[in-house]
Design an enzyme around this catalytic site. Structure first.
Site, PDB file in Angstrom:
ATOM      1  N   GLY A 154      28.338   8.039  14.282  1.00  0.00           N
ATOM      2  CA  GLY A 154      27.335   7.532  13.366  1.00  0.00           C
ATOM      3  C   GLY A 154      26.263   6.748  14.103  1.00  0.00           C
ATOM      4  O   GLY A 154      26.408   6.387  15.273  1.00  0.00           O
ATOM      5  N   CYS A 155      25.161   6.491  13.405  1.00  0.00           N
ATOM      6  CA  CYS A 155      24.025   5.810  14.042  1.00  0.00           C
ATOM      7  C   CYS A 155      24.346   4.359  14.389  1.00  0.00           C
ATOM      8  O   CYS A 155      24.123   3.913  15.525  1.00  0.00           O
ATOM      9  CB  CYS A 155      22.798   5.902  13.152  1.00  0.00           C
ATOM     10  SG  CYS A 155      23.057   5.368  11.437  1.00  0.00           S
ATOM     11  N   TYR A 156      24.874   3.605  13.434  1.00  0.00           N
ATOM     12  CA  TYR A 156      25.240   2.210  13.722  1.00  0.00           C
ATOM     13  C   TYR A 156      26.325   2.118  14.800  1.00  0.00           C
ATOM     14  O   TYR A 156      26.235   1.272  15.704  1.00  0.00           O
ATOM     15  CB  TYR A 156      25.713   1.509  12.454  1.00  0.00           C
ATOM     16  CG  TYR A 156      24.651   1.170  11.446  1.00  0.00           C
ATOM     17  CD1 TYR A 156      23.572   0.344  11.772  1.00  0.00           C
ATOM     18  CD2 TYR A 156      24.739   1.641  10.134  1.00  0.00           C
ATOM     19  CE1 TYR A 156      22.615   0.009  10.824  1.00  0.00           C
ATOM     20  CE2 TYR A 156      23.780   1.314   9.180  1.00  0.00           C
ATOM     21  CZ  TYR A 156      22.724   0.499   9.526  1.00  0.00           C
ATOM     22  OH  TYR A 156      21.780   0.161   8.585  1.00  0.00           O
ATOM     23  N   THR A 158      26.855   4.154  17.245  1.00  0.00           N
ATOM     24  CA  THR A 158      26.250   4.473  18.537  1.00  0.00           C
ATOM     25  C   THR A 158      25.551   3.257  19.125  1.00  0.00           C
ATOM     26  O   THR A 158      25.755   2.906  20.297  1.00  0.00           O
ATOM     27  CB  THR A 158      25.256   5.636  18.396  1.00  0.00           C
ATOM     28  OG1 THR A 158      25.965   6.815  18.002  1.00  0.00           O
ATOM     29  CG2 THR A 158      24.528   5.900  19.704  1.00  0.00           C
ATOM     30  N   ALA A 159      24.729   2.596  18.320  1.00  0.00           N
ATOM     31  CA  ALA A 159      24.026   1.403  18.801  1.00  0.00           C
ATOM     32  C   ALA A 159      25.008   0.300  19.182  1.00  0.00           C
ATOM     33  O   ALA A 159      24.866  -0.352  20.229  1.00  0.00           O
ATOM     34  CB  ALA A 159      23.054   0.905  17.736  1.00  0.00           C
TER      35      ALA A 159
END
Length: 326
Positions: A154-156, A158-159
């Protein structure tokens, strides 16, 4: 040249991965697909996204004949579909021998008990799930290269994980606190009141109950406190993370830990300088900035990515390149 089918190509992420694959001379697009019930079926992709006028492909309905054509013609399939849709499609194509790059959350947990709580369905493909690998590109390249079922993070996560994994050995039992803001494209392309122009505003959501919290915790090996926020900008994520490190930890230890990214071309790390979203939007990059307090042993690290690129499409593209070894 490898042939890639893209399912869910009408959404923001699907269109973005289409653009990346179209520009990759080592890949060709077998076809672009949407649901048989989609109002976009039959339309050229450029009707939905005029900036992609150079891509002369239309959106085909994913009927049974189309699925068999994919099996015959494609080397891999990219799923930019809803979690419950990917659950079945990923298993079907995997069992037919194709490599699957799934951008949903349907295969990110290895524990089937997680899915009813966080995704609202019972996972019925334990055999496929046991073969799935987590596609955090800078950390799991060997597994990505060898597996035919890749769950793109997911995007969050990954960050957050890009920021936290290097310092895992220095973490105490205190939970890392992650506050992250995402642009409205993270909510998808469908019209929603809270993402409309006149309504969108900076606000937290999913507090103490967002499905990316257990994803981050599972991959980090430690519980976290994660609070996502909706920002009033189109794309990008900025995660600001506060952690307390072990008493013996030093600034030099932190610097040495982040040196793991010295040979990672998409990751930029700076000490005492912090990233901003504008510097990573429309790129596959992740910018990290950190500062350490030697008296309290608190570390603050900020991570900036484009939610549609490094947080989704370009990381899937990374996984494709790793898997096919080019």
């Amino acid at each position: 040249m490898k042939s890639i089918a893209i399912i869910g190509a009408s959404g923001y992420t699907g269109a973005q991965i289409t653009s990346l694959i179209n520009a990759d001379e080592n890949l060709m697009i077998q076809g672009l697909y949407v649901s048989e019930n989609s109002l976009d079926k039959g339309k050229p992709l450029s009707d939905l996204y005029p900036s992609y006028s150079h891509i002369s492909l239309s959106l085909s309905p994913l009927c049974d004949d189309a699925k068999m054509l994919i099996v015959e013609q494609a080397d891999a399939v990219v799923l930019a579909t809803d979690h419950a849709v990917s659950l079945h499609l990923a298993a079907w194509f995997y069992q037919k021998g194709l490599t699957v790059f799934d951008l949903s959350g349907a295969y990110r947990f290895s524990d089937v008990e997680q899915y009813p709580k966080w995704y609202g369905f019972n996972h019925e493909y334990q055999d496929v799930l046991s073969d799935a690998v987590y596609g955090l590109a800078e950390w799991n390249s060997e597994q990505i290269a060898s597996s035919k079922m890749i769950a793109v993070p997911g995007c969050y996560p990954t960050a957050s994980l890009t920021a936290l994994k290097p310092i895992g050995m220095f973490l105490t039992d205190a939970f890392p606190v992650i506050n992250a803001v995402s642009g409205v494209t993270g909510a998808g392309r469908k019209a929603q009141l809270h993402t409309s122009f006149c309504e969108v505003s900076l606000t937290p959501y999913g507090v103490l109950g967002h499905r990316h919290q257990p994803e981050i915790a599972t991959q980090l090996g430690q519980e976290v406190i994660f609070t996502p926020h909706l920002g009033n900008f189109k794309r990008g994520i900025l995660a600001t993370i506060t952690v307390q490190l072990k008493p013996e930890s030093t600034e030099a230890d932190v610097a040495a830990a982040y040196a793991v990214y010295d040979d990672a071309p998409l990751i930029t790390v700076k000490q005492n300088q912090f990233p901003k979203v504008d510097d990573v939007v429309n790129t596959p990059n992740c910018h990290l900035g950190w500062k350490f307090d030697p008296e309290t042993h608190y570390l603050v690290v900020a991570s900036a990515i484009d939610n549609l690129m490094k947080g989704a499409a370009s990381q899937a593209h990374q996984c494709i390149r790793i898997h096919f070894n080019y």
